[in-house]
Write a protein that holds these residues in place. Structure first.
Motif, PDB file in Angstrom:
ATOM      1  N   ASP A 116       0.834  -1.205   0.000  1.00  0.00           N
ATOM      2  CA  ASP A 116       0.000   0.000   0.000  1.00  0.00           C
ATOM      3  C   ASP A 116       0.870   1.257   0.000  1.00  0.00           C
ATOM      4  N   ARG A 117       1.137   1.803  -1.170  1.00  0.00           N
ATOM      5  CA  ARG A 117       1.940   3.028  -1.267  1.00  0.00           C
ATOM      6  C   ARG A 117       1.129   4.276  -0.916  1.00  0.00           C
ATOM      7  N   GLY A 118      -0.157   4.138  -0.758  1.00  0.00           N
ATOM      8  CA  GLY A 118      -1.010   5.284  -0.473  1.00  0.00           C
ATOM      9  C   GLY A 118      -1.194   5.597   1.004  1.00  0.00           C
ATOM     10  N   MET A 119      -0.448   4.916   1.870  1.00  0.00           N
ATOM     11  CA  MET A 119      -0.580   5.183   3.303  1.00  0.00           C
ATOM     12  C   MET A 119      -0.194   6.626   3.609  1.00  0.00           C
ATOM     13  N   THR A 120      -0.822   7.181   4.639  1.00  0.00           N
ATOM     14  CA  THR A 120      -0.488   8.526   5.114  1.00  0.00           C
ATOM     15  C   THR A 120      -0.401   8.489   6.635  1.00  0.00           C
ATOM     16  N   PHE A 121       0.287   9.486   7.181  1.00  0.00           N
ATOM     17  CA  PHE A 121       0.278   9.605   8.643  1.00  0.00           C
ATOM     18  C   PHE A 121       0.416  11.055   9.062  1.00  0.00           C
ATOM     19  N   ASP A 122      -0.069  11.323  10.271  1.00  0.00           N
ATOM     20  CA  ASP A 122       0.110  12.629  10.896  1.00  0.00           C
ATOM     21  C   ASP A 122       0.761  12.401  12.253  1.00  0.00           C
ATOM     22  N   VAL A 123       1.398  13.428  12.775  1.00  0.00           N
ATOM     23  CA  VAL A 123       2.078  13.342  14.069  1.00  0.00           C
ATOM     24  C   VAL A 123       1.736  14.591  14.865  1.00  0.00           C
ATOM     25  N   CYS A 124       1.505  14.409  16.165  1.00  0.00           N
ATOM     26  CA  CYS A 124       1.259  15.564  17.024  1.00  0.00           C
ATOM     27  C   CYS A 124       1.790  15.295  18.423  1.00  0.00           C
ATOM     28  N   LEU A 125       2.069  16.372  19.130  1.00  0.00           N
ATOM     29  CA  LEU A 125       2.393  16.275  20.545  1.00  0.00           C
ATOM     30  C   LEU A 125       1.081  16.118  21.295  1.00  0.00           C
ATOM     31  N   VAL A 126       1.006  15.130  22.164  1.00  0.00           N
ATOM     32  CA  VAL A 126      -0.214  14.867  22.925  1.00  0.00           C
ATOM     33  C   VAL A 126      -0.143  15.522  24.305  1.00  0.00           C
ATOM     34  N   GLN A 127       1.023  15.421  24.940  1.00  0.00           N
ATOM     35  CA  GLN A 127       1.189  16.049  26.249  1.00  0.00           C
ATOM     36  C   GLN A 127       2.660  16.220  26.572  1.00  0.00           C
ATOM     37  N   LYS A 128       2.931  17.152  27.477  1.00  0.00           N
ATOM     38  CA  LYS A 128       4.280  17.341  27.987  1.00  0.00           C
ATOM     39  C   LYS A 128       4.179  17.809  29.421  1.00  0.00           C
ATOM     40  N   SER A 129       5.197  17.474  30.196  1.00  0.00           N
ATOM     41  CA  SER A 129       5.243  17.934  31.582  1.00  0.00           C
ATOM     42  C   SER A 129       6.679  18.247  31.955  1.00  0.00           C
ATOM     43  N   GLY A 130       6.811  19.122  32.938  1.00  0.00           N
ATOM     44  CA  GLY A 130       8.120  19.496  33.447  1.00  0.00           C
ATOM     45  C   GLY A 130       8.619  20.796  32.865  1.00  0.00           C
ATOM     46  N   GLY A 131       9.662  21.293  33.500  1.00  0.00           N
ATOM     47  CA  GLY A 131      10.279  22.525  33.022  1.00  0.00           C
ATOM     48  C   GLY A 131       9.512  23.756  33.436  1.00  0.00           C
ATOM     49  N   LYS A 132      10.044  24.906  33.031  1.00  0.00           N
ATOM     50  CA  LYS A 132       9.488  26.208  33.396  1.00  0.00           C
ATOM     51  C   LYS A 132       8.060  26.397  32.898  1.00  0.00           C
ATOM     52  N   SER A 133       7.770  25.865  31.705  1.00  0.00           N
ATOM     53  CA  SER A 133       6.428  26.070  31.141  1.00  0.00           C
ATOM     54  C   SER A 133       5.383  25.123  31.731  1.00  0.00           C
ATOM     55  N   GLY A 134       5.813  24.143  32.518  1.00  0.00           N
ATOM     56  CA  GLY A 134       4.862  23.272  33.207  1.00  0.00           C
ATOM     57  C   GLY A 134       4.217  22.227  32.325  1.00  0.00           C
ATOM     58  N   ASP A 135       2.978  21.894  32.659  1.00  0.00           N
ATOM     59  CA  ASP A 135       2.262  20.817  31.990  1.00  0.00           C
ATOM     60  C   ASP A 135       1.371  21.359  30.871  1.00  0.00           C
ATOM     61  N   TRP A 136       1.229  20.536  29.826  1.00  0.00           N
ATOM     62  CA  TRP A 136       0.364  20.881  28.695  1.00  0.00           C
ATOM     63  C   TRP A 136      -0.225  19.594  28.163  1.00  0.00           C
ATOM     64  N   ARG A 137      -1.488  19.631  27.747  1.00  0.00           N
ATOM     65  CA  ARG A 137      -2.152  18.481  27.132  1.00  0.00           C
ATOM     66  C   ARG A 137      -3.012  18.961  25.971  1.00  0.00           C
ATOM     67  N   ARG A 138      -2.926  18.250  24.842  1.00  0.00           N
ATOM     68  CA  ARG A 138      -3.737  18.569  23.669  1.00  0.00           C
ATOM     69  C   ARG A 138      -5.208  18.300  24.001  1.00  0.00           C
ATOM     70  N   GLU A 139      -6.059  19.252  23.681  1.00  0.00           N
ATOM     71  CA  GLU A 139      -7.492  19.056  23.905  1.00  0.00           C
ATOM     72  C   GLU A 139      -8.011  17.908  23.069  1.00  0.00           C
ATOM     73  N   GLY A 140      -8.914  17.142  23.634  1.00  0.00           N
ATOM     74  CA  GLY A 140      -9.543  16.045  22.916  1.00  0.00           C
ATOM     75  C   GLY A 140      -8.752  14.753  22.897  1.00  0.00           C
ATOM     76  N   GLU A 141      -7.570  14.741  23.510  1.00  0.00           N
ATOM     77  CA  GLU A 141      -6.760  13.513  23.572  1.00  0.00           C
ATOM     78  C   GLU A 141      -6.850  12.929  24.971  1.00  0.00           C
ATOM     79  N   PRO A 142      -6.888  11.602  25.054  1.00  0.00           N
ATOM     80  CA  PRO A 142      -6.963  10.965  26.382  1.00  0.00           C
ATOM     81  C   PRO A 142      -5.684  11.161  27.185  1.00  0.00           C
TER      82      PRO A 142
END
Length: 166
Positions: free
Chosen positions: A140-166
């Motif tokens: 299947d040469r027609g496959m596609t994909f996307d990538v995103c950051l779901v969450q991060k924690s730590g550091g000066k900026s603290g915690d972050w979570r993408r809305e709508g992701e578990p």
């Protein structure tokens, strides 16, 4: 430097005053625990998904190869992304779940360091997705994909979570 929205000021941290790219100095930042999770979703034809789920692909254990590739890639992030710092990773995990015709790849990176591990998680998820593509592209040469950051924690900026992701 002011933006087009009005009088607000912002700083481009990866540019010198002369406008040249440079690696940001993190030497004075505190060492803290940092964690990031990135997700890639690989979409494919239904027939491809069935073969992948059954382990019926010509190049062997696709999911194991993709997991290992993702882990290896996380360790090489600073060699691939020009202005990334080398980080002492304490943990990298890549999991792949086959769900509804999509391979969902979650990559987790952790470290105790002066800068975050978002890029390591994103590179791991991306490389795992590319490896999956490489191993089944004959089907299947027609496959596609996307990538995103779901969450991060730590550091000066603290915690972050993408809305709508578990």
């Amino acid at each position: 430097m002011s933006d087009d929205a009005g009088d607000s000021k912002f700083t481009l941290t990866h540019l010198t005053e002369g406008g040249h790219a440079h690696m940001v100095d993190v030497g004075e930042k505190a060492v803290t625990s940092r964690r990031a999770v990135a997700r890639a979703r690989v979409r494919m034809q239904p027939e491809t998904f069935v073969k992948l789920a059954a382990g019926d692909t010509p190049k062997g254990d696709v999911l194991a190869a993709a997991r290992i590739a993702g882990i290896q890639a996380a360790k090489k992030t600073s060699e691939l992304i020009p202005l990334c710092h080398g980080i002492q990773l304490t943990r990298v995990e890549v999991s792949i779940v086959l769900d509804g015709g999509i391979a969902v790849i979650d990559a987790t990176a952790e470290a105790r360091d002066r800068t975050g591990v978002e890029m390591e998680a994103m590179v791991a998820a991306s490389t795992a997705a590319l490896t999956l593509y490489d191993m089944v592209k004959a089907i299947d040469r027609g496959m596609t994909f996307d990538v995103c950051l779901v969450q991060k924690s730590g550091g000066k900026s603290g915690d972050w979570r993408r809305e709508g992701e578990p």
